[in-house]
Every structure is written in structure tokens, then in C-alpha cells.
Design an enzyme around this catalytic site. Structure first.
Site, short mmCIF file in Angstrom:
data_model
loop_
_atom_site.label_atom_id
_atom_site.label_comp_id
_atom_site.label_asym_id
_atom_site.label_seq_id
_atom_site.Cartn_x
_atom_site.Cartn_y
_atom_site.Cartn_z
N ARG A 1 1.77 -4.49 6.41
CA ARG A 1 1.39 -3.68 5.27
C ARG A 1 1.93 -2.71 5.27
NH1 ARG A 1 -4.96 -2.75 4.79
NH2 ARG A 1 -4.61 -0.78 3.19
N LEU B 1 11.93 -20.12 -4.60
CA LEU B 1 10.98 -19.41 -3.47
C LEU B 1 9.44 -19.33 -4.36
CD1 LEU B 1 9.73 -16.92 -1.64
CD2 LEU B 1 11.01 -15.31 -3.51
N ARG C 1 -11.95 1.89 -8.35
CA ARG C 1 -11.33 2.80 -8.48
C ARG C 1 -11.65 2.99 -9.64
NH1 ARG C 1 -5.06 2.11 -6.46
NH2 ARG C 1 -5.88 1.46 -4.17
N HIS D 1 2.55 3.56 -8.48
CA HIS D 1 2.35 1.57 -8.87
C HIS D 1 3.51 1.25 -10.29
CE1 HIS D 1 -1.14 1.89 -7.59
NE2 HIS D 1 -1.78 2.48 -8.92
N SER E 1 -10.31 -7.50 -4.43
CA SER E 1 -11.28 -7.89 -5.66
C SER E 1 -12.34 -6.35 -5.49
CB SER E 1 -12.95 -8.37 -4.83
OG SER E 1 -11.95 -9.44 -4.25
N GLU E 2 -11.81 -4.86 -4.11
CA GLU E 2 -12.52 -3.84 -4.44
C GLU E 2 -11.98 -2.97 -5.64
OE1 GLU E 2 -11.98 -5.94 -1.22
OE2 GLU E 2 -13.93 -6.79 -1.48
N ASP F 1 0.30 -1.25 -0.20
CA ASP F 1 -0.28 0.20 -0.16
C ASP F 1 0.99 1.53 0.13
OD1 ASP F 1 -2.15 1.87 -0.17
OD2 ASP F 1 -2.61 1.25 1.74
N GLU G 1 1.29 -13.16 12.24
CA GLU G 1 2.30 -12.10 13.28
C GLU G 1 1.86 -11.37 12.09
OE1 GLU G 1 3.17 -12.16 16.46
OE2 GLU G 1 2.88 -14.09 16.26
N GLY H 1 -0.04 5.07 -4.30
CA GLY H 1 -0.83 6.48 -4.86
C GLY H 1 0.09 7.84 -4.60
N ARG H 2 0.18 7.28 -2.99
CA ARG H 2 0.46 8.23 -2.13
C ARG H 2 2.14 8.94 -2.22
NH1 ARG H 2 -1.35 5.96 3.21
NH2 ARG H 2 -1.68 4.21 1.94
N TRP H 3 2.81 7.94 -2.64
CA TRP H 3 4.19 8.43 -2.77
C TRP H 3 4.04 8.93 -4.11
CZ3 TRP H 3 7.68 6.98 -6.93
CH2 TRP H 3 8.67 7.21 -6.57
C1 IPE Z 1 -1.24 -0.13 -3.79
O1 IPE Z 1 -1.15 1.37 -3.61
C2 IPE Z 1 -1.28 -0.87 -4.95
C3 IPE Z 1 -2.53 -1.02 -5.57
C4 IPE Z 1 -3.56 -0.96 -5.22
C5 IPE Z 1 -2.82 -1.58 -7.40
P1 IPE Z 1 -2.49 2.59 -3.78
O2 IPE Z 1 -2.96 2.89 -5.24
O3 IPE Z 1 -3.33 1.95 -2.77
O4 IPE Z 1 -1.80 3.77 -2.98
P2 IPE Z 1 -2.09 4.82 -1.89
O5 IPE Z 1 -3.15 3.91 -0.83
O6 IPE Z 1 -3.50 5.40 -2.68
O7 IPE Z 1 -1.49 6.05 -1.32
MG MG Z 2 -4.27 2.35 -0.48
#
Ligand code: IPE
Ligand code: MG
Length: 233
Positions: free
Chosen positions: A170, A113, A53, A19, A48-49, A2, A189, A5-7
């Protein structure tokens, strides 16, 4: 995985840039897992969710999957990494489904692996698909109701042929499971990293493994039982 997008948004760039940077992290984490002797790694690539987007982002992600599968499969094979895709892949366009099958077939003999990519995966979907298989066997008279127990259902869940998940990481600072491996994480864990996925590399990985090493896994027993094997069971 996760935080892509924020990055990107933090740098004033479109989400797709995040991405793409995330793919680099995948490569890096696969390498780190191989070096650490991890036998099985599962990456949550598309839930699935995630179909909810904006259509443009979904389309970009699909295109990225196709490109990455084609580009990376040779490297996976060279590094003895077996690729498996878990999830409801039938919802993907035929070209992507084809790529997935090819990549799985090409790496089928690799035994270093196992890299599981969860795509159009949901923990609840997994439980439902396992239940359906059990119901089918029941209907066909191959199974009776009293034979249904945890280990029977487990056999139909994704990843049942692989070792139990020891550690669930996560990234991106959120502290929730978001419908990942719900059944499988019963005794895992949990480690929540502040690092956004594209920044998740050596240091963050080491931090996660250190945290894991410091945990006492009791599986329902007392601390004394686990710490001292001589304590009466
Ligand atoms: C996770 O990064 C990648 C996928 C779900 C493909 P996000 O796209 O959820 O990034 P944020 O949470 O908006 O920063
Ligand atoms: Mg996200």
C-alpha cells in the site's frame, strides 16, 4: 494505489492531475513487474466506497478509465500482459463495461504477466458474491452443506485461478487494508510505502521487494521448521 490526490494538492494542482500522473506509475510498475518476473499483479483502482467521492471526481475517474483502457491495450498486448478486471463492473456505464470486455478479450492470449485491475471492488463484496454462488448451488441441489469448506469457497472468490498473493503493497503512508483482497491476503506479506502513488517507481518497488525477501514466511509453522527442512515435521 494511494496518494494521487495529495500528490497533486501538494503542487497546488487539481486532484485529477494526480490521477493522470498515477496512470504513469501504473505503466512503470507493470514494466517493473515484468522485469522482476512477477506472474500476477493486482491494482486497486476504484473501491466500492470510492463512489462516495464528490460526483465530479468520480466522473473524471470514469472518463480516465475509458481513455486509459483504449489507449493502453495495444501496449499491454505487445508486452504480453493479460488484463483482467475484478469487481462489480455492472455498476459502470455501458461504454466502460464494453471497453473492459474488449480489453480483456484483446489480451486474453497473453501469458507473460496477468494484470488484474480491481474496479468497483471490495473485499467484503467478493466474499458476498462467492457466498451467493455457493448458496445458488446449494439451492439447486448441486452441493450439500458439509461440502462447504475453505477450498470450496476459495473457488468462487476473485483471482482463485491465480497464485496466492505473496506481497501486498500500500502506498501513500496509510497502514490499513481498506477492504482490498480480504480473503486473499490471509498470508500475504504486507508492505507500507510512504511514497505517494505517482512517486512510486524503481526505488520504492525495489524497497518493497527487498523487504519481502527478508521476511520469513511461516504459514503457521515454527521458525525452525521453516528454516531447516530436516526438522521433524
Ligand atoms: C488513489 O489516490 C486513487 C484512487 C482512489 C482512484 P487518492 O485519490 O486516494 O489520493 P489521496 O489519498 O487523496 O492522496
Ligand atoms: Mg486515498
Amino acid at each position: 494505489m494511494d496518494g494521487n490526490g495529495r500528490w497533486a494538492e501538494a503542487q497546488g494542482k487539481p486532484r485529477v492531475v494526480g490521477h493522470r500522473a498515477g496512470v504513469k506509475s501504473v505503466r512503470e510498475v507493470v514494466r517493473l513487474c515484468r522485469e522482476a518476473g512477477v506472474g500476477s499483479l493486482t491494482l486497486f483502482a476504484f473501491s466500492s466506497e470510492n463512489w462516495n467521492r464528490p460526483p465530479r471526481e468520480v466522473a473524471l475517474l470514469m472518463r480516465l478509465f475509458i481513455t486509459v483502457l483504449r489507449r493502453e491495450v495495444k501496449l499491454l498486448k505487445k508486452n504480453n500482459v493479460r488484463l483482467r478486471v475484478i469487481g462489480d463492473t455492472q455498476a459502470f456505464e455501458p461504454k466502460l463495461q464494453q471497453r473492459i470486455l474488449e480489453a480483456e478479450a484483446e489480451t486474453a492470449d497473453c501469458d507473460g504477466l496477468t494484470l488484474n485491475v480491481a474496479a468497483n471492488y471490495g473485499g467484503r463484496w467478493d466474499i458476498v458474491q462467492a457466498t451467493r454462488q455457493v448458496a445458488l448451488q446449494l439451492q439447486q441441489g448441486e452441493l450439500s452443506v458439509d461440502q462447504i469448506d475453505e477450498s470450496m469457497l476459495q473457488r468462487f472468490m476473485c483471482l482463485s485461478e491465480q497464485p496466492e498473493m505473496d506481497l501486498l503493497i500500500r502506498t501513500g503512508g496509510e497502514e490499513r487494508i481498506s477492504n482490498f483482497l480480504l480473503w486473499q491476503c490471509a498470508y500475504s506479506e504486507l508492505f507500507f510505502s510512504e511514497a505517494l502513488w505517482p512517486d512510486f517507481a524503481d526505488a520504492a518497488f525495489a524497497e518493497a521487494l527487498d523487504a519481502y525477501a527478508s521476511r520469513q514466511r511461516r504459514f503457521g509453522k515454527t521458525g525452525a521448521q521453516v528454516a531447516d527442512v530436516t526438522v521433524a515435521q
